[in-house]
Design a protein around this motif. Sequence first.
Motif, PDB file in Angstrom:
ATOM      1  N   UNK A   1      -3.659  29.771  41.665  1.00  0.00           N
ATOM      2  CA  UNK A   1      -3.885  31.063  42.322  1.00  0.00           C
ATOM      3  C   UNK A   1      -5.219  31.651  41.874  1.00  0.00           C
ATOM      4  N   UNK A   2      -5.496  31.538  40.568  1.00  0.00           N
ATOM      5  CA  UNK A   2      -6.749  32.090  40.035  1.00  0.00           C
ATOM      6  C   UNK A   2      -7.961  31.372  40.621  1.00  0.00           C
ATOM      7  N   UNK A   3      -7.902  30.036  40.674  1.00  0.00           N
ATOM      8  CA  UNK A   3      -9.008  29.258  41.228  1.00  0.00           C
ATOM      9  C   UNK A   3      -9.192  29.577  42.702  1.00  0.00           C
ATOM     10  N   UNK A   4      -8.055  29.685  43.419  1.00  0.00           N
ATOM     11  CA  UNK A   4      -8.109  30.009  44.843  1.00  0.00           C
ATOM     12  C   UNK A   4      -8.744  31.371  45.069  1.00  0.00           C
ATOM     13  N   UNK A   5      -8.343  32.319  44.226  1.00  0.00           N
ATOM     14  CA  UNK A   5      -8.894  33.679  44.354  1.00  0.00           C
ATOM     15  C   UNK A   5     -10.378  33.675  44.076  1.00  0.00           C
ATOM     16  N   UNK A   6     -10.798  32.903  43.069  1.00  0.00           N
ATOM     17  CA  UNK A   6     -12.212  32.835  42.755  1.00  0.00           C
ATOM     18  C   UNK A   6     -12.994  32.219  43.906  1.00  0.00           C
ATOM     19  N   UNK A   7     -12.394  31.192  44.555  1.00  0.00           N
ATOM     20  CA  UNK A   7     -13.041  30.538  45.676  1.00  0.00           C
ATOM     21  C   UNK A   7     -13.224  31.498  46.842  1.00  0.00           C
ATOM     22  N   UNK A   8     -12.304  32.464  46.965  1.00  0.00           N
ATOM     23  CA  UNK A   8     -12.344  33.373  48.097  1.00  0.00           C
ATOM     24  C   UNK A   8     -13.202  34.610  47.832  1.00  0.00           C
ATOM     25  N   UNK A   9     -13.680  34.779  46.615  1.00  0.00           N
ATOM     26  CA  UNK A   9     -14.518  35.926  46.319  1.00  0.00           C
ATOM     27  C   UNK A   9     -15.863  35.783  47.014  1.00  0.00           C
ATOM     28  N   UNK A  10     -16.316  36.862  47.611  1.00  0.00           N
ATOM     29  CA  UNK A  10     -17.616  36.866  48.278  1.00  0.00           C
ATOM     30  C   UNK A  10     -18.414  38.065  47.777  1.00  0.00           C
ATOM     31  N   UNK A  11     -19.711  37.880  47.680  1.00  0.00           N
ATOM     32  CA  UNK A  11     -20.574  38.991  47.291  1.00  0.00           C
ATOM     33  C   UNK A  11     -20.586  40.039  48.394  1.00  0.00           C
ATOM     34  N   UNK A  12     -20.346  41.305  48.079  1.00  0.00           N
ATOM     35  CA  UNK A  12     -20.372  42.361  49.097  1.00  0.00           C
ATOM     36  C   UNK A  12     -21.731  42.433  49.793  1.00  0.00           C
ATOM     37  N   UNK A  13     -21.716  42.947  51.016  1.00  0.00           N
ATOM     38  CA  UNK A  13     -22.932  43.041  51.819  1.00  0.00           C
ATOM     39  C   UNK A  13     -23.136  44.487  52.275  1.00  0.00           C
TER      40      UNK A  13
ATOM     41  N   UNK B   1     -22.696  43.941  42.181  1.00  0.00           N
ATOM     42  CA  UNK B   1     -23.809  43.208  42.775  1.00  0.00           C
ATOM     43  C   UNK B   1     -23.534  43.058  44.270  1.00  0.00           C
ATOM     44  N   UNK B   2     -24.604  42.873  45.046  1.00  0.00           N
ATOM     45  CA  UNK B   2     -24.417  42.826  46.489  1.00  0.00           C
ATOM     46  C   UNK B   2     -25.639  42.216  47.162  1.00  0.00           C
ATOM     47  N   UNK B   3     -25.453  41.823  48.422  1.00  0.00           N
ATOM     48  CA  UNK B   3     -26.560  41.406  49.275  1.00  0.00           C
ATOM     49  C   UNK B   3     -27.047  42.621  50.067  1.00  0.00           C
ATOM     50  N   UNK B   4     -28.290  42.555  50.544  1.00  0.00           N
ATOM     51  CA  UNK B   4     -28.836  43.555  51.455  1.00  0.00           C
ATOM     52  C   UNK B   4     -29.261  42.865  52.741  1.00  0.00           C
ATOM     53  N   UNK B   5     -28.750  43.349  53.875  1.00  0.00           N
ATOM     54  CA  UNK B   5     -29.191  42.878  55.195  1.00  0.00           C
ATOM     55  C   UNK B   5     -29.832  44.068  55.888  1.00  0.00           C
ATOM     56  N   UNK B   6     -31.121  43.968  56.169  1.00  0.00           N
ATOM     57  CA  UNK B   6     -31.886  45.135  56.619  1.00  0.00           C
ATOM     58  C   UNK B   6     -32.692  44.797  57.869  1.00  0.00           C
ATOM     59  N   UNK B   7     -32.707  45.744  58.802  1.00  0.00           N
ATOM     60  CA  UNK B   7     -33.343  45.496  60.093  1.00  0.00           C
ATOM     61  C   UNK B   7     -34.490  46.464  60.355  1.00  0.00           C
ATOM     62  N   UNK B   8     -35.563  45.938  60.978  1.00  0.00           N
ATOM     63  CA  UNK B   8     -36.652  46.750  61.502  1.00  0.00           C
ATOM     64  C   UNK B   8     -37.282  47.608  60.391  1.00  0.00           C
TER      65      UNK B   8
ATOM     66  N   UNK C   1     -25.921  35.065  58.203  1.00  0.00           N
ATOM     67  CA  UNK C   1     -24.613  34.854  57.587  1.00  0.00           C
ATOM     68  C   UNK C   1     -24.594  33.704  56.584  1.00  0.00           C
ATOM     69  N   UNK C   2     -25.346  32.665  56.857  1.00  0.00           N
ATOM     70  CA  UNK C   2     -25.290  31.499  55.962  1.00  0.00           C
ATOM     71  C   UNK C   2     -25.873  31.791  54.572  1.00  0.00           C
ATOM     72  N   UNK C   3     -26.586  32.896  54.454  1.00  0.00           N
ATOM     73  CA  UNK C   3     -27.142  33.262  53.152  1.00  0.00           C
ATOM     74  C   UNK C   3     -26.270  34.289  52.427  1.00  0.00           C
ATOM     75  N   UNK C   4     -25.143  34.618  53.018  1.00  0.00           N
ATOM     76  CA  UNK C   4     -24.260  35.635  52.426  1.00  0.00           C
ATOM     77  C   UNK C   4     -23.078  34.953  51.761  1.00  0.00           C
ATOM     78  N   UNK C   5     -23.333  34.246  50.689  1.00  0.00           N
ATOM     79  CA  UNK C   5     -22.271  33.507  50.005  1.00  0.00           C
ATOM     80  C   UNK C   5     -21.550  34.374  49.006  1.00  0.00           C
TER      81      UNK C   5
END
Length: 319
Positions: free
Chosen positions: A31-43, A110-117, A315-319
Amino acid sequence: LFMGRGEKKILRYNMKYSTLALILSLLMLIVFISAKDQEHTPVIFVHGLTGYANRFDFVRERLEKQKPGIITESIAFYEGPASIFHSLDQELELVKAEIEKVKREKNITKHHLVCHSMGALLCRAYLMRYDHSVVNYISTSGMQMGQYGLTGKFEKFAPAILTHMTRDNVYLFIYEDYIQDYFSVAGFWKDPIRSHYEAYLKKCKFLPLYNGDIYNPQAEQWKQNFLKINKFIASGCTTDEILQPQLSSIFSFYALTDSAENLIVQDYTHQNVYKNDTFGLKTMLDQGRATLTAVQGCLHDDWYSNGELFDQYVAKYLD
C-alpha cells in the motif's frame, strides 16, 4: 518432541501470529509503495493577459484524469481587462502573493508552474526574484523577449492615448512613467529600432531588468534563484496571432535595425539572455535541463483548450 500440550499450543499461536504479522506488514508495504507511486507534484497555473483563472479548467480536468490524486490550482490575479491596467511590478507582487496563498491552503511544499502568455513572463520574474519551491517551469506562448506589435488584445485594450498610434511611433509615449506605471504591456514593449532602443533601455521598467539588458546589482542572486528549478520548458506557436515576433516565446527577437521595414528575426543564440547567460538559460540548455520548442500551426490561446497540444508539450513534464 518433549513439549507439553500447553507449550505446543503456545508455539502454534506464536507461529500463527508471526505469519499474520508478516502478511500485514507485506500488505502495508504494498500500500505504501502504491501510494508513493501515485503521488504527483502539485501544479499551479498562471493565466495570461486579459485571462481568467477558469480558462485552465479544461486542461486541469484533463490532467486530473490522467494523474489521479494530483493537486492543481489556477491562481486569479487582475483577471480580464484589469490585467492590462496595472504595471508588471504590481502584477508580479500579486502573482507571488497568490502562489504563496495556494501553498499555505493546500499545504504544498513543492510544485510545478504552468504559465501562459504574460503570465509566463511574470512567472520567470517570480522565479528569479524570490526564493521558491518550483520543480518544473513550463512557459506557453510567453512574452519572454518582449513584444513589438499592436495586435489583437493589445490594440483592443490600449489606453486612449495609444489608440491612434502605430507600432513605429508608440515609443514616443509607451516608455513614459505614467504609461509604464499604468499599462502592463508597456513593461515588455521592446522597440528594436536603433534610434528608439535607448528609450527602451532607460525607461522601460520591467523587461530590461529581467532580461539583463541593463545593470542589475542582484543579477547573480536572481540567476541562482532561477537555476533552482529542475527543468525549464518553453514552447511557442509559429502562427501565433498575438505575439510579434511570434517566437519571442522561445527567446527569438528582431535584430536591431534602422527601419521597421527591415525587421529580421534572430533566434535565441543571438540574444543577450543566452550569450551572457543573464538568468541561466544557457546554463540550463547546456545541462539538458531546458527545452525550447517552436510548435507548428497553433494559435496563442490554444494552450487553454487543445488537449493534444497540452499533452505533448505540457503534461508530460508534470511528473
